[in-house]
Design a protein around this motif. Structure first.
Motif, PDB file in Angstrom:
ATOM      1  N   ASP A 133       0.851  -1.188   0.000  1.00 26.56           N
ATOM      2  CA  ASP A 133       0.000   0.000   0.000  1.00 26.56           C
ATOM      3  C   ASP A 133       0.890   1.241   0.000  1.00 26.56           C
ATOM      4  OD1 ASP A 133      -1.939   1.925   0.314  1.00 26.56           O
ATOM      5  OD2 ASP A 133      -2.448   1.364   2.373  1.00 26.56           O
ATOM      6  N   PRO A 134       0.947   1.986  -1.113  1.00 23.21           N
ATOM      7  CA  PRO A 134       1.835   3.147  -1.202  1.00 23.21           C
ATOM      8  C   PRO A 134       1.505   4.263  -0.209  1.00 23.21           C
ATOM      9  CG  PRO A 134       1.065   2.502  -3.378  1.00 23.21           C
ATOM     10  CD  PRO A 134       0.307   1.692  -2.397  1.00 23.21           C
ATOM     11  N   THR A 135       0.315   4.267   0.380  1.00 26.37           N
ATOM     12  CA  THR A 135      -0.053   5.336   1.317  1.00 26.37           C
ATOM     13  C   THR A 135       0.186   4.943   2.776  1.00 26.37           C
ATOM     14  OG1 THR A 135      -2.330   4.523   1.439  1.00 26.37           O
ATOM     15  CG2 THR A 135      -1.815   6.152  -0.279  1.00 26.37           C
ATOM     16  N   THR A 136       0.852   3.844   2.990  1.00 20.41           N
ATOM     17  CA  THR A 136       1.081   3.338   4.342  1.00 20.41           C
ATOM     18  C   THR A 136       1.984   4.274   5.128  1.00 20.41           C
ATOM     19  OG1 THR A 136       0.899   1.076   3.561  1.00 20.41           O
ATOM     20  CG2 THR A 136       1.993   1.395   5.662  1.00 20.41           C
ATOM     21  N   GLY A 137       1.602   4.542   6.364  1.00 19.31           N
ATOM     22  CA  GLY A 137       2.450   5.301   7.273  1.00 19.31           C
ATOM     23  C   GLY A 137       3.376   4.356   8.023  1.00 19.31           C
ATOM     24  N   MET A 138       4.522   4.839   8.440  1.00 19.40           N
ATOM     25  CA  MET A 138       5.522   4.006   9.102  1.00 19.40           C
ATOM     26  C   MET A 138       5.702   4.448  10.552  1.00 19.40           C
ATOM     27  SD  MET A 138       6.575   1.932   6.883  1.00 19.40           S
ATOM     28  CE  MET A 138       5.312   1.949   5.659  1.00 19.40           C
ATOM     29  N   TYR A 139       6.099   3.488  11.380  1.00 19.20           N
ATOM     30  CA  TYR A 139       6.494   3.808  12.743  1.00 19.20           C
ATOM     31  C   TYR A 139       7.940   4.278  12.732  1.00 19.20           C
ATOM     32  CZ  TYR A 139       2.391   1.347  14.480  1.00 19.20           C
ATOM     33  OH  TYR A 139       1.122   0.952  14.749  1.00 19.20           O
TER      34      TYR A 139
END
Length: 130
Positions: A49-55
């Motif tokens: 998913d290109p819109t994924t946010g990361m920790y």
């Protein structure tokens, strides 16, 4: 291509002393695998998913504080045992190892896995409550 092979050989030569260390402390390999997976999870999740946010790396502070909490609580419990019930403290320090050697293998397995999962539960519980 030749430079890459030479670089890999040099890397393995530098990491060779660590192999003996990892044989003694096998637990460190799970930490290394976990960190490698966490580092590469951004690429994998963005592929899905290109819109994924990361920790960020701050998520590890929770586990660090949980481990510190375990050590502090362990120290408090040992002090309380020494003050309230000194016989058990003496037994754990001087006789438990010999008694552990005399019990049957299934009892050793049961005791060892109980202690392991108690620590695992305690760290997970503390990490979720911090």
């Amino acid at each position: 291509m030749n430079k890459t092979i030479e670089w890999i050989k040099r890397l393995f030569d530098k990491l060779k002393p660590l192999c003996g260390y990892f044989k003694v402390w096998r637990e460190l390999s799970s930490l290394a695998v976990g960190l490698i997976l966490w580092i590469h999870s951004a690429v994998f999740l963005r592929w899905i998913d290109p819109t994924t946010g990361m920790y960020d790396a701050g998520v590890f502070q929770v586990y660090l504080f949980a481990i510190i909490g375990i050590f502090v609580l362990h120290g408090i419990v040992r002090i309380l045992m020494k003050l309230i019930w000194p016989t058990s403290e003496h037994y754990l320090d001087h006789h438990f190892q010999e008694d552990f050697k005399t019990i049957s293998p299934w009892q050793k397995l049961k005791l060892s896995t109980s202690i392991f999962f108690a620590f695992l539960f305690a760290i997970a519980f503390l990490a979720r409550t911090l």
